[in-house]
Design a protein around this motif. Structure first.
Motif, PDB file in Angstrom:
ATOM      1  N   ARG A   1      72.045  35.227  21.894  1.00 18.16           N
ATOM      2  CA  ARG A   1      73.059  35.079  22.936  1.00 18.16           C
ATOM      3  C   ARG A   1      72.581  35.607  24.287  1.00 18.16           C
ATOM      4  O   ARG A   1      73.386  35.721  25.206  1.00 18.16           O
ATOM      5  CB  ARG A   1      74.329  35.829  22.530  1.00 18.16           C
ATOM      6  CG  ARG A   1      74.905  35.463  21.175  1.00 18.16           C
ATOM      7  CD  ARG A   1      75.465  34.041  21.172  1.00 18.16           C
ATOM      8  NE  ARG A   1      76.087  33.724  19.897  1.00 18.16           N
ATOM      9  CZ  ARG A   1      77.361  33.971  19.607  1.00 18.16           C
ATOM     10  NH1 ARG A   1      78.142  34.547  20.515  1.00 18.16           N
ATOM     11  NH2 ARG A   1      77.856  33.647  18.428  1.00 18.16           N
ATOM     12  N   THR A   2      71.316  35.954  24.377  1.00 21.12           N
ATOM     13  CA  THR A   2      70.781  36.570  25.586  1.00 21.12           C
ATOM     14  C   THR A   2      69.756  35.650  26.238  1.00 21.12           C
ATOM     15  O   THR A   2      68.762  35.291  25.620  1.00 21.12           O
ATOM     16  CB  THR A   2      70.114  37.917  25.259  1.00 21.12           C
ATOM     17  OG1 THR A   2      71.055  38.736  24.558  1.00 21.12           O
ATOM     18  CG2 THR A   2      69.684  38.647  26.523  1.00 21.12           C
ATOM     19  N   SER A   3      69.986  35.267  27.483  1.00 18.62           N
ATOM     20  CA  SER A   3      69.045  34.394  28.174  1.00 18.62           C
ATOM     21  C   SER A   3      67.859  35.202  28.682  1.00 18.62           C
ATOM     22  O   SER A   3      67.919  36.434  28.819  1.00 18.62           O
ATOM     23  CB  SER A   3      69.734  33.700  29.357  1.00 18.62           C
ATOM     24  OG  SER A   3      69.971  34.611  30.416  1.00 18.62           O
TER      25      SER A   3
ATOM     26  N   THR B   1      68.577  37.432  31.789  1.00 14.46           N
ATOM     27  CA  THR B   1      69.614  38.467  31.769  1.00 14.46           C
ATOM     28  C   THR B   1      69.154  39.712  32.526  1.00 14.46           C
ATOM     29  O   THR B   1      68.039  40.186  32.320  1.00 14.46           O
ATOM     30  CB  THR B   1      69.967  38.845  30.319  1.00 14.46           C
ATOM     31  OG1 THR B   1      70.495  37.700  29.654  1.00 14.46           O
ATOM     32  CG2 THR B   1      71.008  39.964  30.274  1.00 14.46           C
ATOM     33  N   GLU B   2      70.005  40.236  33.363  1.00 10.97           N
ATOM     34  CA  GLU B   2      69.644  41.436  34.114  1.00 10.97           C
ATOM     35  C   GLU B   2      69.492  42.620  33.169  1.00 10.97           C
ATOM     36  O   GLU B   2      70.201  42.732  32.156  1.00 10.97           O
ATOM     37  CB  GLU B   2      70.702  41.736  35.174  1.00 10.97           C
ATOM     38  CG  GLU B   2      70.777  40.685  36.278  1.00 10.97           C
ATOM     39  CD  GLU B   2      71.754  41.071  37.360  1.00 10.97           C
ATOM     40  OE1 GLU B   2      71.510  42.060  38.082  1.00 10.97           O
ATOM     41  OE2 GLU B   2      72.796  40.387  37.477  1.00 10.97           O
TER      42      GLU B   2
ATOM     43  N   SER C   1      74.584  35.247  29.618  1.00  9.05           N
ATOM     44  CA  SER C   1      74.337  33.817  29.708  1.00  9.05           C
ATOM     45  C   SER C   1      73.700  33.511  31.056  1.00  9.05           C
ATOM     46  O   SER C   1      73.392  34.406  31.841  1.00  9.05           O
ATOM     47  CB  SER C   1      75.658  33.040  29.574  1.00  9.05           C
ATOM     48  OG  SER C   1      76.450  33.214  30.731  1.00  9.05           O
ATOM     49  N   GLU C   2      73.517  32.253  31.359  1.00 11.25           N
ATOM     50  CA  GLU C   2      72.897  31.888  32.631  1.00 11.25           C
ATOM     51  C   GLU C   2      73.923  31.719  33.743  1.00 11.25           C
ATOM     52  O   GLU C   2      73.600  31.268  34.846  1.00 11.25           O
ATOM     53  CB  GLU C   2      72.083  30.602  32.450  1.00 11.25           C
ATOM     54  CG  GLU C   2      70.907  30.790  31.477  1.00 11.25           C
ATOM     55  CD  GLU C   2      70.089  29.536  31.296  1.00 11.25           C
ATOM     56  OE1 GLU C   2      70.455  28.512  31.899  1.00 11.25           O
ATOM     57  OE2 GLU C   2      69.089  29.588  30.561  1.00 11.25           O
TER      58      GLU C   2
ATOM     59  N   ALA D   1      81.371  36.060  35.721  1.00 10.01           N
ATOM     60  CA  ALA D   1      81.613  36.710  34.432  1.00 10.01           C
ATOM     61  C   ALA D   1      82.678  37.793  34.571  1.00 10.01           C
ATOM     62  O   ALA D   1      83.573  37.915  33.728  1.00 10.01           O
ATOM     63  CB  ALA D   1      80.317  37.314  33.903  1.00 10.01           C
ATOM     64  N   PHE D   2      82.584  38.594  35.622  1.00 13.02           N
ATOM     65  CA  PHE D   2      83.617  39.618  35.839  1.00 13.02           C
ATOM     66  C   PHE D   2      84.987  38.976  35.996  1.00 13.02           C
ATOM     67  O   PHE D   2      85.985  39.440  35.433  1.00 13.02           O
ATOM     68  CB  PHE D   2      83.296  40.444  37.086  1.00 13.02           C
ATOM     69  CG  PHE D   2      82.091  41.344  36.944  1.00 13.02           C
ATOM     70  CD1 PHE D   2      81.959  42.193  35.860  1.00 13.02           C
ATOM     71  CD2 PHE D   2      81.106  41.348  37.917  1.00 13.02           C
ATOM     72  CE1 PHE D   2      80.854  43.019  35.727  1.00 13.02           C
ATOM     73  CE2 PHE D   2      80.000  42.179  37.803  1.00 13.02           C
ATOM     74  CZ  PHE D   2      79.865  43.008  36.701  1.00 13.02           C
TER      75      PHE D   2
END
Length: 450
Positions: free
Chosen positions: A327-329, A332-333, A418-419, A425-426
């Motif tokens: 689930r991690t691109s 991802t930061e 995600s991308e 997202a927030f």
């Protein structure tokens, strides 16, 4: 960071942590014809792929690939079974002595590793030139540096094999191909990946965990640490499943490095005494299948510098990277991936804010709440800057869990990882704009540090 064949989790230790432009060994047309006539007229030489009668004879390149594939299979069987005589038999008379000795040492270790698969594959990439210094010294009929990959899987945690590059040179003489060397060819950006079995004898432990079998391996000088990790693994995997859910493999493969060289090889990252462990994986397939090549690698100093508390938290942190990888691109930061994994690592520990974020707490006490989220470059800067980055990232997710609950926390992670843009997202998960979120988080941190 979470990229193909790159570390997806760097955890600070003291923080509570890879054509032939074939050097045409030039063979004139007449000589090639002689070789081909010899090859196809009569029964195949031992170790040569057989040609089916009635079909067009293969081209030279096709026959060479077939013959070298046979060689690679013989090599793999000899190493995996520990058959030293068979291994010597696939070595060219002019093979580099260091390469031969390294393979013999490897064959003494590999049979003790629970491989589900262990083999070598020819790749389809353009050929690499063979350095003239190598080709001339061999004085053989042909010399080739094909793209080769080690394909292996460990029984239990590897549902599918992973592949790692081998910078192989092979030579043909007397109608037979043999191994010459696997040294790196840096001028062509070719390198050979070395596994734990290339760094000496191994202690291997398989342990039953919630969804299957997990494996820990390290060298005899790290036996005590291997045993500690083996004992900790079942509860660590159960804790990660309790937090993340059961949509992951529920097992792990742990390597313990004994040297900076081994750690760098296994992780593809520069060694650092500040790094306790790194999680690596292959690229995530677009079809949503289980990621391959996932390993947690502990650094050479971890055994001596981690406490029981940090062993527990680091292992859970890294296994969270394993659970969340699908689930991690790759973009991802770091504050997202590291903060989320740290929250999981410390979850349920009972430790207070000041214990888990002492550097952040001191800075907030002196200068007020944080007003910006950590940047990617902060995490690798070292010293207090890295500590503040990790502690701040953890505190973001601790804040979200405290205010919105862990279910929302996971939803936020999936949106952030995600991308999609961070700001959306927030908004979509929390109903807050970025600035409002950062302000609320800062106020929460100030209260916890007060």
């Amino acid at each position: 960071m979470s990229t193909s064949n790159r570390p997806s989790g760097l955890h600070v230790i003291l923080r509570s942590s890879w054509r032939r432009w074939l050097v045409v060994v030039v063979v004139v047309v007449v000589a090639v014809s002689v070789v081909l006539i010899h090859r196809f007229d009569g029964p195949p030489t031992a170790g040569t792929a057989e040609v089916t009668v009635g079909q067009d004879p293969p081209t030279y390149d096709q026959q060479r690939r077939a013959d070298v594939t046979v060689l690679l299979d013989q090599w793999a069987r000899a190493v995996r079974s520990g058959d030293l005589d068979a291994l010597r038999d696939v070595m060219d008379p002019q093979a580099d002595p260091g390469f031969v000795e390294a393979q013999l040492r490897r064959a003494a270790v590999v049979p003790g590793v629970p491989f589900a698969e262990f083999g070598y594959d020819l790749g389809d990439e353009p050929e690499t030139p063979v350095p003239p210094s190598i080709a001339a010294a061999l004085d053989s009929t042909d010399v080739w540096a094909p793209a080769v990959y080690l394909r292996y899987a460990i029984t239990g945690p590897d549902a599918s094999p992973t592949r790692r590059p081998v910078s192989l040179v092979v030579a043909e003489r007397d109608g037979r191909w043999r191994l010459v060397d696997d040294a790196d060819l840096t001028e062509y950006r070719r390198q050979t990946w070395r596994g734990p079995w290339d760094f000496g004898p191994l202690t291997v432990r398989s342990v039953a965990t919630a969804a299957g079998t997990s494996v820990v391996m390290g060298h005899p000088d790290r036996d005590a640490f291997v045993e500690n990790l083996t004992a900790e693994l079942p509860s660590a995997i159960a804790a990660v499943t309790d937090f993340w859910g059961d949509d992951w493999a529920g097992d792990g493969l742990i390597f313990v490095a004994s040297s900076a060289e081994e750690f760098a090889e296994l992780t593809g990252s520069d060694p650092s005494t500040d790094v306790a462990a790194v999680t690596v994986s292959d690229a995530v397939a677009a079809d949503g299948s289980r990621p391959t090549g996932q390993r947690v690698v502990f650094g050479p100093d971890a055994a001596s510098r981690l406490t029981p508390f940090t062993v527990r938290s680091v292992l859970r942190h890294e296994l969270t990277h394993v659970a969340a990888r699908a689930r991690t691109s790759d973009g991802t930061e770091l504050w997202v991936s590291e903060g989320f994994a740290d929250y999981s690592g410390y979850r349920g520990s009972g430790a207070e804010f000041a214990q888990l974020a002492p550097t952040l707490a001191a800075i907030v006490a002196a200068g007020g709440p944080p007003t910006v989220l950590p940047k990617n470059e902060d995490f690798g800067a070292g010293g207090a800057r890295s500590s503040v980055a990790y502690e701040s990232a953890w505190s973001v997710f601790a804040f979200v869990a405290d205010r919105f609950g862990e279910s929302t926390l996971r939803s936020l992670y999936e949106a952030l990882a995600s991308e999609s843009p961070t700001d959306s997202a927030f908004e979509s998960v929390l109903g807050l704009g970025r600035a409002q979120f950062v302000s609320s988080w800062g106020d929460w941190v100030a209260r916890q540090a007060g």
